[in-house]
Design an enzyme around this catalytic site. Structure first.
Site, mmCIF file in Angstrom:
data_model
loop_
_atom_site.group_PDB
_atom_site.id
_atom_site.type_symbol
_atom_site.label_atom_id
_atom_site.label_comp_id
_atom_site.label_asym_id
_atom_site.label_seq_id
_atom_site.Cartn_x
_atom_site.Cartn_y
_atom_site.Cartn_z
ATOM 1 N N PRO A 12 0.885 -1.304 0.048
ATOM 2 C CA PRO A 12 0.165 0.011 -0.007
ATOM 3 C C PRO A 12 0.814 1.103 -0.104
ATOM 4 C CG PRO A 12 -0.197 -1.011 2.102
ATOM 5 C CD PRO A 12 0.470 -2.124 1.394
ATOM 6 N N ASN A 13 0.323 2.149 -0.787
ATOM 7 C CA ASN A 13 0.825 3.457 -0.837
ATOM 8 C C ASN A 13 2.229 3.770 -1.737
ATOM 9 O OD1 ASN A 13 -1.270 4.763 0.771
ATOM 10 N ND2 ASN A 13 -0.224 3.873 2.458
ATOM 11 N N ARG A 20 6.175 12.329 -2.607
ATOM 12 C CA ARG A 20 6.611 12.737 -1.185
ATOM 13 C C ARG A 20 7.614 11.969 -0.685
ATOM 14 N NH1 ARG A 20 1.118 12.027 0.703
ATOM 15 N NH2 ARG A 20 2.287 11.399 2.278
ATOM 16 N N TYR A 25 12.246 7.623 0.778
ATOM 17 C CA TYR A 25 11.801 6.707 -0.133
ATOM 18 C C TYR A 25 12.619 6.759 -1.662
ATOM 19 C CZ TYR A 25 8.589 5.403 3.213
ATOM 20 O OH TYR A 25 7.842 5.157 4.426
ATOM 21 N N ASN A 77 7.655 -5.942 -1.421
ATOM 22 C CA ASN A 77 7.664 -4.843 -0.610
ATOM 23 C C ASN A 77 6.296 -4.672 0.143
ATOM 24 O OD1 ASN A 77 7.885 -2.296 1.181
ATOM 25 N ND2 ASN A 77 9.090 -1.323 -0.404
ATOM 26 N N ALA A 80 3.455 -1.084 4.404
ATOM 27 C CA ALA A 80 2.896 -0.845 5.996
ATOM 28 C C ALA A 80 2.558 -2.340 6.423
ATOM 29 C CB ALA A 80 1.831 0.124 6.314
ATOM 30 N N GLU A 101 11.919 -10.119 1.351
ATOM 31 C CA GLU A 101 11.162 -9.074 1.702
ATOM 32 C C GLU A 101 12.140 -7.741 1.431
ATOM 33 O OE1 GLU A 101 9.862 -9.141 5.813
ATOM 34 O OE2 GLU A 101 10.250 -6.825 5.958
ATOM 35 N N HIS A 103 12.822 -3.465 1.464
ATOM 36 C CA HIS A 103 12.236 -2.148 1.906
ATOM 37 C C HIS A 103 13.081 -1.022 1.227
ATOM 38 C CE1 HIS A 103 9.487 -3.584 4.738
ATOM 39 N NE2 HIS A 103 10.313 -4.431 5.186
ATOM 40 N N ARG A 110 14.257 3.862 11.842
ATOM 41 C CA ARG A 110 12.996 4.564 11.834
ATOM 42 C C ARG A 110 12.336 4.556 13.260
ATOM 43 N NH1 ARG A 110 10.065 4.652 6.460
ATOM 44 N NH2 ARG A 110 9.143 6.240 7.306
ATOM 45 N N ARG A 114 8.049 0.162 13.157
ATOM 46 C CA ARG A 114 8.844 -0.481 11.715
ATOM 47 C C ARG A 114 9.701 -1.592 12.071
ATOM 48 N NH1 ARG A 114 6.372 3.321 8.107
ATOM 49 N NH2 ARG A 114 6.173 5.549 9.246
#
Ligand code: CA2
Length: 150
Positions: A12-13, A20, A25, A77, A80, A101, A103, A110, A114
């Site tokens: 998601p996102n 942004r 990122y 990835n 969240a 996995e 990221h 962070r 997370r």
């Protein structure tokens, strides 16, 4: 021998990438990351297909379909959902497809929430903190893993 098929899943996102939060990122958008992975895949001699969804169930359905399609590995990835989704974990364990996995950010630098992943201990490996390069490293490593194990 047919080329191994690797599925790239974005959670998601991640469709907002490049617009942004470049400090976390990077500035590449998702289409550019997918294009970079397609180029790398042809260099490595594997086929890749990418899928992004903001919906947990859609990602799970795609994982189930991957098993039917004989996909040999998954680069994911989970965004969240990494930190929340037992359902995604169960899906990945259920299909028994090796996965890495990924990221973009180093999640361990962070917020504490997370630092927990519901997937990491079931993954072949985890790569975090290298921006878009995290995906490329994961694709290389998973290709080698599949070639060795398969
Ligand atoms: O570092 C990563 O790749 C993450 O998986 C990204 C997730 C975050 O929840 C994870 O903890 C770490 C967030 C993806 C959201 O991406 C955005 C991109 C641009 C603007 C807003 C969100």
């Amino acid at each position: 021998m047919t080329r191994p098929h690797i599925l790239i899943l974005h959670g998601p996102n991640l469709n907002l990438l490049g617009r942004r939060e470049p400090e976390h990122y990077g500035d590449m958008d998702l289409a550019a990351i997918d294009a970079m992975l397609r180029d790398l895949a042809s260099e490595l001699g594997v086929a890749v297909e990418s899928f992004q969804s903001n919906h947990e169930g859609a990602l799970i359905d795609r994982i189930h379909a991957a098993q039917e399609a004989g996909v040999g590995g998954i680069v994911i990835n989970p965004a969240a959902f990494t930190h929340t989704s037992i359902a995604l974990r169960d899906a990945l364990l259920g299909v028994e497809i090796p996965f890495v996995e990924v990221h973009l950010s180093n999640v361990y630098r962070r917020e504490a929430f997370r630092h927990r992943s519901y997937l990491a201990d079931a993954a072949v490996g985890v790569i975090a903190g290298f921006g878009a390069e995290s995906y490329a490293l994961a694709l290389r490593a998973l290709t080698q893993y599949i070639q060795r194990e398969g």
